[in-house]
Write a protein that holds these residues in place. Structure first.
Motif, mmCIF file in Angstrom:
data_model
loop_
_atom_site.group_PDB
_atom_site.id
_atom_site.type_symbol
_atom_site.label_atom_id
_atom_site.label_comp_id
_atom_site.label_asym_id
_atom_site.label_seq_id
_atom_site.Cartn_x
_atom_site.Cartn_y
_atom_site.Cartn_z
ATOM 1 N N UNK A 1 7.139 7.724 -22.587
ATOM 2 C CA UNK A 1 7.786 7.267 -21.349
ATOM 3 C C UNK A 1 6.829 7.369 -20.173
ATOM 4 N N UNK A 2 6.044 8.458 -20.144
ATOM 5 C CA UNK A 2 5.082 8.640 -19.042
ATOM 6 C C UNK A 2 4.058 7.528 -19.057
ATOM 7 N N UNK A 3 3.610 7.177 -20.209
ATOM 8 C CA UNK A 3 2.628 6.097 -20.325
ATOM 9 C C UNK A 3 3.223 4.778 -19.835
ATOM 10 N N UNK A 4 4.486 4.587 -20.175
ATOM 11 C CA UNK A 4 5.175 3.345 -19.734
ATOM 12 C C UNK A 4 5.292 3.286 -18.222
ATOM 13 N N UNK A 5 5.597 4.443 -17.591
ATOM 14 C CA UNK A 5 5.724 4.501 -16.142
ATOM 15 C C UNK A 5 4.388 4.261 -15.469
ATOM 16 N N UNK A 6 3.325 4.798 -16.066
ATOM 17 C CA UNK A 6 1.998 4.554 -15.480
ATOM 18 C C UNK A 6 1.693 3.081 -15.478
ATOM 19 N N UNK A 7 2.019 2.397 -16.565
ATOM 20 C CA UNK A 7 1.777 0.945 -16.614
ATOM 21 C C UNK A 7 2.600 0.197 -15.561
ATOM 22 N N UNK A 8 3.869 0.605 -15.377
ATOM 23 C CA UNK A 8 4.713 -0.061 -14.365
ATOM 24 C C UNK A 8 4.155 0.174 -12.978
ATOM 25 N N UNK A 9 3.614 1.397 -12.723
ATOM 26 C CA UNK A 9 3.052 1.708 -11.402
ATOM 27 C C UNK A 9 1.859 0.832 -11.127
ATOM 28 N N UNK A 10 1.050 0.636 -12.160
ATOM 29 C CA UNK A 10 -0.130 -0.222 -11.964
ATOM 30 C C UNK A 10 0.313 -1.648 -11.649
ATOM 31 N N UNK A 11 1.331 -2.090 -12.361
ATOM 32 C CA UNK A 11 1.843 -3.456 -12.094
ATOM 33 C C UNK A 11 2.394 -3.575 -10.680
ATOM 34 N N UNK A 12 3.048 -2.511 -10.185
ATOM 35 C CA UNK A 12 3.633 -2.522 -8.821
ATOM 36 C C UNK A 12 2.545 -2.589 -7.786
ATOM 37 N N UNK A 13 1.468 -1.807 -8.009
ATOM 38 C CA UNK A 13 0.365 -1.828 -7.061
ATOM 39 C C UNK A 13 -0.260 -3.208 -7.001
ATOM 40 N N UNK A 14 -0.399 -3.840 -8.145
ATOM 41 C CA UNK A 14 -0.951 -5.192 -8.168
ATOM 42 C C UNK A 14 -0.036 -6.184 -7.435
ATOM 43 N N UNK A 15 1.244 -6.010 -7.626
ATOM 44 C CA UNK A 15 2.196 -6.897 -6.945
ATOM 45 C C UNK A 15 2.146 -6.683 -5.445
ATOM 46 N N UNK A 16 1.922 -5.389 -5.066
ATOM 47 C CA UNK A 16 1.824 -5.068 -3.619
ATOM 48 C C UNK A 16 0.599 -5.730 -3.016
ATOM 49 N N UNK A 17 -0.492 -5.707 -3.740
ATOM 50 C CA UNK A 17 -1.685 -6.348 -3.178
ATOM 51 C C UNK A 17 -1.497 -7.864 -3.054
ATOM 52 N N UNK A 18 -0.832 -8.452 -4.063
ATOM 53 C CA UNK A 18 -0.565 -9.896 -3.958
ATOM 54 C C UNK A 18 0.326 -10.224 -2.759
ATOM 55 N N UNK A 19 1.321 -9.332 -2.626
ATOM 56 C CA UNK A 19 2.263 -9.592 -1.505
ATOM 57 C C UNK A 19 1.550 -9.462 -0.176
ATOM 58 N N UNK A 20 0.625 -8.457 -0.100
ATOM 59 C CA UNK A 20 -0.121 -8.262 1.160
ATOM 60 C C UNK A 20 -0.997 -9.476 1.441
ATOM 61 N N UNK A 21 -1.604 -9.946 0.350
ATOM 62 C CA UNK A 21 -2.468 -11.118 0.530
ATOM 63 C C UNK A 21 -1.673 -12.313 0.965
ATOM 64 N N UNK A 22 -0.552 -12.446 0.329
ATOM 65 C CA UNK A 22 0.317 -13.579 0.726
ATOM 66 C C UNK A 22 0.777 -13.425 2.179
ATOM 67 N N UNK A 23 1.057 -12.180 2.518
ATOM 68 C CA UNK A 23 1.562 -11.961 3.897
ATOM 69 C C UNK A 23 0.474 -12.284 4.911
ATOM 70 N N UNK A 24 -0.710 -11.836 4.609
ATOM 71 C CA UNK A 24 -1.790 -12.122 5.558
ATOM 72 C C UNK A 24 -1.998 -13.620 5.676
#
Length: 637
Positions: free
Chosen positions: A444-467
């Motif tokens: 489960x911990x490994x799964x959460x780490x993967x989801x966190x990485x995906x969230x960070x990537x989505x955040x960067x995309x959103x920031x880029x889109x926002x800019x």
């Protein structure tokens, strides 16, 4: 007239020496040699007087024979210097052809035995070493009787003169080694009387080459130095360096007449066609001795080939009866001796048995006394044993109680061990469950780490889109941008937390105690068995005495014939055995021989053995030729 003189000035003192005694007489001055000779024969009990004579040393230092027909004082007998007495030696002058057939009296055999033995020891008669040992064993038998292991002692034979000096010098052997070999032969002899042993000695000695031979130096017409041998059967001619093997021989039945003229000696032969047999001696004295010996030997030779006179027949009959009587007495004595030995042996066994029983009684008495003395000690030991038994019972009860306590303790330890094993199994099961749960949490911990990485990537995309959106329409979209930023920031500030799982560790300890148990010992009792052997001994009645044998004349004759047959059979079988034993002894002493100490006769004897010749085969070969050829052969030597 009596030969003894009654007056001192008319007496003739005489000393006669035999090989076992010395005789002294007082003769009349007119006494002849025959009277002295008859006196000596009567004194020693000799009837076969024709073999013997009186020998002396004359005033010229020559050895001579006393003439029977002349007075003693007229024969140039040298007086003994110390006591002014005439000294003679009683010797065998003539020898029989076959000692076992011709010698009748025991005294005759004994005198021949002593003279032949002395001649062998003084080396006047050559005897081979192995034959010397055999003859020495017979001489020991004569001196000490049959071999007895109880009376015989080592070194008993070392003191006497038993072997010729030429034999002992020829071998590198100690007196003990010679004695051992003589003893071996001595032990092998069957029990015999003295006269029987002496006869066996003479029968062996008569086969020696120089037995019964009187040697005289002569020369033939070629002046060749030779030896003339006067024997009981004829005249032998020997080489100067060989007294063993004759070159030629002439028997008495071939000789008709013997005479001499000064140093020339002439022998006429029966065959008239054969020339006279002529030889030369050194002096007249030798010719006289040769003539005397030739006449005597010729007379005995012809007498042997005639029927026995009444006197000889009577002597032979008496000797045979005496021999049979002594054989029967000897056989009776042997039987009685065996009975006595048997009785002595049985008495000895009974005495030994009595001593054994007395020893047993003494030992039993001592054992009884010791039993009485230790009786109180046994009672005390019994009391001590009872106390020890009580103490042992107390210890056994204590040990039993202690064993029960240890048994209960062991059972308790077993229960604790069982509970501890159950807890261990439960802990293992719990650990397994925790391990499985931990694996799930890690997934489960490994799964959460993967989801966190995906969230960070989505955040960067959103920031880029926002800019990008802000750049395109800052103003128109200010409200929507603020709204989007607010949502992203809320997602970042609320991450999923991973619960930390702490796994409790379970520490268990177990202790085990070793319990030693002792096995019981099993006692077994074994029974002892005793076997008592009974004494089995033959009893002898107190009134035991040897039986008295009463034999008839027929039984005596049968016993005598039986003993004679057994003796002849023994001689026939033993003759070959003796030859084999002589050959064995010759082989045994051969390694000890000192070659440089061998005499000329030893060398000649060895050559005889290698050629397979002996005294009789040589004479037989020489007699095979004609008389004429033998005379011619002698003249050509």
């Amino acid at each position: 007239m009596s030969p003894f003189g009654s007056k001192k000035n008319r007496s003739l003192p005489v000393r006669v020496s035999t090989f076992d005694s010395e005789l002294e007489f007082e003769l009349e001055t007119r006494s002849t040699g025959q009277e002295l000779f008859d006196l000596v024969c009567r004194t020693i009990g000799l009837r076969e007087s024709w073999y013997f004579g009186l020998q002396y040393v004359d005033t010229r230092n020559n050895v001579s024979w006393l003439k029977m027909d002349k007075k003693v004082k007229d024969q140039r007998v040298e007086l003994h210097a110390n006591n002014n007495i005439y000294v003679f030696s009683f010797y065998a002058k003539f020898f029989p052809e076959n000692v076992s057939e011709e010698l009748i009296q025991e005294i005759t055999q004994h005198l021949f035995f002593l003279q032949v033995k002395q001649s062998i020891l003084s080396m006047d008669i050559y005897c081979r070493p192995e034959a010397s040992v055999l003859l020495a064993s017979y001489a020991v038998h004569v001196q000490y009787g049959p071999y007895d292991y109880e009376t015989y002692k080592d070194g008993m034979l070392a003191g006497g003169e038993l072997l010729p000096k030429g034999v002992t010098d020829q071998y590198q052997m100690t007196p003990e080694m010679w004695e051992e070999r003589i003893k071996t032969w001595y032990m092998d002899h069957e029990p015999m009387t003295r006269d029987e042993v002496e006869m066996e000695y003479l029968k062996i000695a008569q086969d020696l080459d120089m037995y019964g031979v009187n040697y005289f130096p002569i020369t033939n017409k070629n002046k060749t130095k030779l030896w003339l041998g006067v024997t009981a059967v004829g005249l032998n001619i020997y080489d100067e360096r060989d007294k063993l093997t004759p070159k030629t021989t002439f028997q008495w039945n071939e000789i008709r007449h013997v005479s001499f003229d000064d140093k020339k000696f002439t022998i006429r032969l029966v065959d008239a066609k054969v020339s006279n047999f002529i030889f030369y001696s050194q002096d007249l004295h030798i010719n006289k001795m040769i003539l005397d010996l030739c006449k005597g030997n010729h007379d005995l030779y012809m007498r042997r080939r005639k029927p026995d006179t009444m006197e000889i027949q009577q002597m032979k009959a008496q000797a045979k009866e005496e021999k049979q009587r002594r054989q029967i007495e000897r056989k009776k004595f042997i039987r009685e001796k065996q009975l006595r030995e048997k009785a002595e042996h049985e008495r000895y066994d009974l005495e030994k048995r009595l001593e054994h029983l007395q020893d047993e009684m003494r030992m039993a008495s001592d054992a009884l006394r010791r039993s009485e003395e230790t009786k109180e000690l046994y009672f005390e030991k019994s009391r001590v044993n009872e106390e020890q038994m009580q103490l042992t019972e107390c210890k056994a009860n204590h040990f039993k109680t202690e064993m029960d306590r240890l048994r209960e303790r062991q059972m308790k330890v077993e229960r604790e061990k069982h509970d501890l094993e159950k807890k261990i199994r439960d802990a293992d099961f719990y650990m397994l469950q925790l391990t499985v749960e931990n694996d799930k949490r890690e997934a489960e911990t490994e799964k959460l780490k993967k989801e966190l990485i995906c969230a960070k990537m989505a955040e960067r995309e959103a920031t880029a889109r926002l800019l990008s959106f802000l750049n395109s329409g800052r103003k128109s979209s200010t409200d929507s941008l603020l709204t989007a930023s607010t949502v992203s920031q809320a997602n970042v500030n609320n991450p999923s937390s991973i619960a930390a799982i702490s796994t409790p560790s379970l520490t268990t300890s177990s202790s085990t105690n070793d319990l030693e148990t002792a096995g019981g010992a099993e006692l077994t009792n074994s029974a002892s068995h005793y076997i008592v052997m009974g004494d089995n001994s033959s009893g002898i009645s107190d009134d035991f005495e040897p039986k008295k044998f009463i034999l008839t004349d027929n039984e005596m004759e049968q016993i005598a014939n039986e003993m004679e047959r057994s003796h002849l059979e023994y001689l026939r079988k033993s003759k070959k055995q003796v030859q084999n034993q002589l050959q064995t002894l010759r082989s045994e002493i051969a390694p000890h021989k000192i070659e440089q100490n061998q005499s000329n006769l030893d060398i000649l004897s060895e050559a005889q053995i290698k050629a397979g010749e002996n005294k009789y085969s040589t004479l037989k070969k020489l007699k095979s030729g004609s008389t004429k050829a033998r005379v011619a052969f002698f003249e050509e030597l």
